[in-house]
Design an enzyme around this catalytic site. Structure first.
Site, PDB file in Angstrom:
ATOM      1  N   TYR A 184      12.559  -4.418  -9.211  1.00  0.00           N
ATOM      2  CA  TYR A 184      13.136  -3.168  -8.710  1.00  0.00           C
ATOM      3  C   TYR A 184      13.363  -2.180  -9.851  1.00  0.00           C
ATOM      4  CZ  TYR A 184      13.797  -5.142  -4.081  1.00  0.00           C
ATOM      5  OH  TYR A 184      13.580  -5.678  -2.837  1.00  0.00           O
TER       6      TYR A 184
ATOM      7  N   ASP B 140       7.137  -5.102   2.872  1.00  0.00           N
ATOM      8  CA  ASP B 140       8.075  -4.971   1.765  1.00  0.00           C
ATOM      9  C   ASP B 140       7.294  -4.578   0.505  1.00  0.00           C
ATOM     10  OD1 ASP B 140      11.155  -5.769   1.238  1.00  0.00           O
ATOM     11  OD2 ASP B 140       9.982  -6.372  -0.503  1.00  0.00           O
TER      12      ASP B 140
ATOM     13  N   HIS C 219      11.740  -7.186   9.696  1.00  0.00           N
ATOM     14  CA  HIS C 219      11.191  -7.002   8.356  1.00  0.00           C
ATOM     15  C   HIS C 219      10.268  -8.143   7.917  1.00  0.00           C
ATOM     16  CE1 HIS C 219      11.219  -5.213   4.357  1.00  0.00           C
ATOM     17  NE2 HIS C 219      11.460  -6.406   3.847  1.00  0.00           N
TER      18      HIS C 219
END
Length: 476
Positions: free
Chosen positions: A395, A245, A452
Site C-alpha cells: 500500500y 482488489d 469483494h
C-alpha cells in the site's frame, strides 16, 4: 508579344504541375501522420527492475529455471502456533457492538478455540498441495505460483492461458474453488467445452510464498512487469488476465503495458478517478435524471445515496489503508507476532467486504459464506510465511507514488475488457464511468449476489462470467 510569352507560361504550368502534387502529397502525409499519432495507443513503459538483496550483479544471467515447490509444515511450527493461541489476551466487547467496532472478541474466542483444538493445518497443507506449485526467480526474487492444466481437452479446442491475480488480504488460495470450474468447465455444467483454460495463479511478491522485495518502490507496475515475464517464461505469447482488489490493478497495468500480449482483461473491481467537472455533473444528475448521464436503474440503486455509499461507508472500511499507506511496519510487527491479532485483522475484512450488513451480526456473518477451515487456511498462509508486513507495505509503495490511484488512468485500456460488478463490492462503478478508462468493454455484468472476494465466495458465478467474456472475445 503573345508568342514571346508562350514559353514563360509553359514554364509556369510545368512548375505548377510539379509543385501542386508535391504540396498535396506533403499535406496529405502530415494529415496521415496526425491521424495515426492521434490513434496510437499509449502504453505504460515496461522498464526493468531489481528487487533482490544488495546491488544487482553486474555479470551472470539470472537463473530462469522453473522449480517444483511443495508447501511443508513441522511439529515445531504447529507447537509454536498453539502456544501463542493459548496465551492470547482479550478485551471484552461493548454490549450490542456486534462488528461495528471491528472484530467482536466474543466471537474471536470461538474462532481461536476452533483454531487451537479442531483446525488441522497438516490436512490443509495437503489441500494446498493438490495443485502443482512452482517457484522461479525474476528480478532477483523468488516468485511462487500454481499452474493447473485441464486433464482433458475436447478435440479441436484451444486451451486458453488465464493468469488470475489475488489481492489483500487474500492469497492464491482464493482461487482453489474456481480453478476446477475453469479447467474442467464441461464437467461442472458450465459450457459445452468450447472454452477451456489452463490457470496460472501467482502470489504477489511479499505475499505468502513469493519472496518479499528487498528494495523500496515495489508497486503494481513492477508486479505487472514480473507477471508478464513469468507468462513469457512459461512459453505464452498471448493470454487472458483476471483479478480483483490489487489483482485488478495489476491485471489492468499488464493490459496497459503490453496490450499485444493480453488477449483480454477481466476484473471484478474497477479503479476509476471520479474527480473533475464531468464526473461531478454525472454524480449530481445521476440521482434525478440517470438516463441523461448514462446510468441505469441498477447503477442508481447501487450508487445512491452517494455520500453514504461512496464517502461514509468507504471511510469506515478504509482505516487500515491509511495505516498501511503510511507506517505499515509499526502495526505489522504486532500482527506478525500474534496469530490472534493477525486473524482478527484479516478476518474482519472477510466479514464486511463480503456483505456490508454483516456489521450488525455478532459473528460478522463469516460462517454464512465460508467455513472456518477456509478462512484460517488463508490466515495461515500469512502466518507461516511471516508475510503480513511485506503485504502491507504494498500500500505504501503504491500510494506514496500515486495517492489518488489516478496516475495510470491517463493511459487508456484498449484490450477487450470484461467487468463483473458484484452488488456487495466496496464501491460500485457504473459502465459509463468505467468507459473513461476502459475503451473496449465487451461484457459488463451486474452480478446477482456476492462481494469483494468473488472467486472465494461465488466461484461459479465468476467462472460463468469469465467464460462468457472469453467466448465473446474469441468470436471477435
Amino acid at each position: 508579344q503573345t508568342i514571346l510569352c508562350l514559353p514563360r507560361s509553359f514554364e509556369c504550368s510545368q512548375k505548377n504541375a510539379v509543385l501542386v502534387p508535391a504540396a498535396a502529397l506533403g499535406v496529405g502525409g502530415m494529415l496521415v501522420f496526425w491521424m495515426r499519432s492521434r490513434h496510437k495507443i499509449k502504453t505504460i513503459e515496461m522498464g526493468d527492475g531489481w528487487w533482490g538483496s544488495g546491488e544487482r550483479p553486474l555479470k551472470g544471467k539470472e537463473d530462469e529455471s522453473i522449480r517444483p515447490f511443495k508447501i511443508e509444515t513441522s511439529d515445531k511450527e504447529i507447537e509454536d502456533l498453539h502456544c501463542r493461541l493459548e496465551q492470547a489476551r482479550y478485551t471484552p466487547p461493548l454490549e450490542g457492538a456486534a462488528f461495528h467496532y471491528g472484530f467482536n472478541s466474543n466471537y474471536l474466542r470461538k474462532v481461536v478455540a476452533y483454531w487451537r483444538n479442531q483446525f488441522d493445518w497438516r490436512k490443509q497443507v495437503e489441500v494446498l498441495n493438490k495443485y502443482p506449485h512452482f517457484r522461479t526467480t525474476i528480478e532477483g526474487i523468488d516468485i511462487h505460483f500454481i499452474h493447473v492444466k485441464p486433464s482433458y481437452v475436447p478435440h479441436g479446442r484451444a486451451v486458453q492461458p488465464l493468469l488470475m491475480v489475488h489481492g489483500w488480504p487474500g492469497s492464491f488460495y482464493e482461487f482453489y474453488k474456481i480453478i476446477p470450474l475453469l479447467t474442467e468447465p464441461a464437467g461442472h455444467s458450465l459450457n459445452e467445452g468450447d472454452v477451456v483454460f489452463e490457470v496460472i495463479c501467482p502470489s504477489i511478491p511479499g505475499y505468502g510464498f513469493s519472496e518479499a522485495p528487498h528494495q523500496k518502490g515495489f508497486d503494481t507496475i513492477a508486479t505487472a512487469r514480473i507477471f508478464h515475464k513469468l507468462m513469457n517464461r512459461l512459453g505464452f505469447k498471448q493470454y487472458y488476465v483476471q483479478g480483483g482488489d490489487w489483482g485488478s490493478r495489476i491485471a489492468t497495468n499488464m493490459a496497459q503495458m503490453l496490450p499485444q500480449s493480453v488477449k483480454g482483461l477481466h476484473v471484478n473491481l474497477v479503479f476509476v478517478n471520479k474527480r473533475g467537472l464531468r464526473s461531478m455533473i454525472s454524480v449530481m444528475l445521476g440521482a434525478y435524471v440517470p438516463w441523461l448521464v448514462g446510468l441505469t436503474r441498477e447503477d442508481v440503486r447501487r450508487t445512491y445515496p452517494f455520500m453514504q455509499k461512496n464517502i461514509y461507508d468507504l471511510l469506515r472500511e478504509s482505516g487500515y489503508l491509511h495505516i498501511q499507506a503510511t507506517k505499515p511496519d509499526t502495526a505489522g510487527c504486532g500482527l506478525n507476532d500474534s496469530p490472534v491479532g493477525l486473524a482478527a485483522y484479516i478476518l474482519e475484512k472477510f466479514s464486511t467486504w463480503t456483505d456490508k450488513s454483516f456489521l450488525h451480526k455478532d459473528d460478522g456473518g463469516l460462517e454464512s459464506k465460508y467455513s472456518l477451515d477456509e478462512l484460517l487456511t488463508n490466515v495461515m498462509i500469512y502466518w507461516v510465511t511471516s508475510s503480513i508486513v511485506s503485504s502491507m507495505r504494498f500500500y505504501k509503495e503504491n500510494f506514496s507514488k500515486d495517492p489518488n490511484l489516478a496516475l495510470h488512468a491517463r493511459v487508456g485500456v484498449y484490450v477487450p475488457t470484461g467487468i463483473a460488478a458484484f452488488p456487495q463490492e466496496i464501491v460500485h462503478t457504473p459502465r459509463v464511468w468505467a468507459k473513461q478508462n476502459f475503451k473496449n468493454i465487451i461484457t459488463y455484468t451486474y452480478m446477482p449476489r456476492g462481494g469483494h472476494f468473488a472467486a472465494f465466495e461465488e466461484p461459479k458465478l465468476l467462472a460463468q462470467d469469465i467464460i462468457h467474456f472469453v467466448r465473446k472475445v474469441e468470436q471477435l
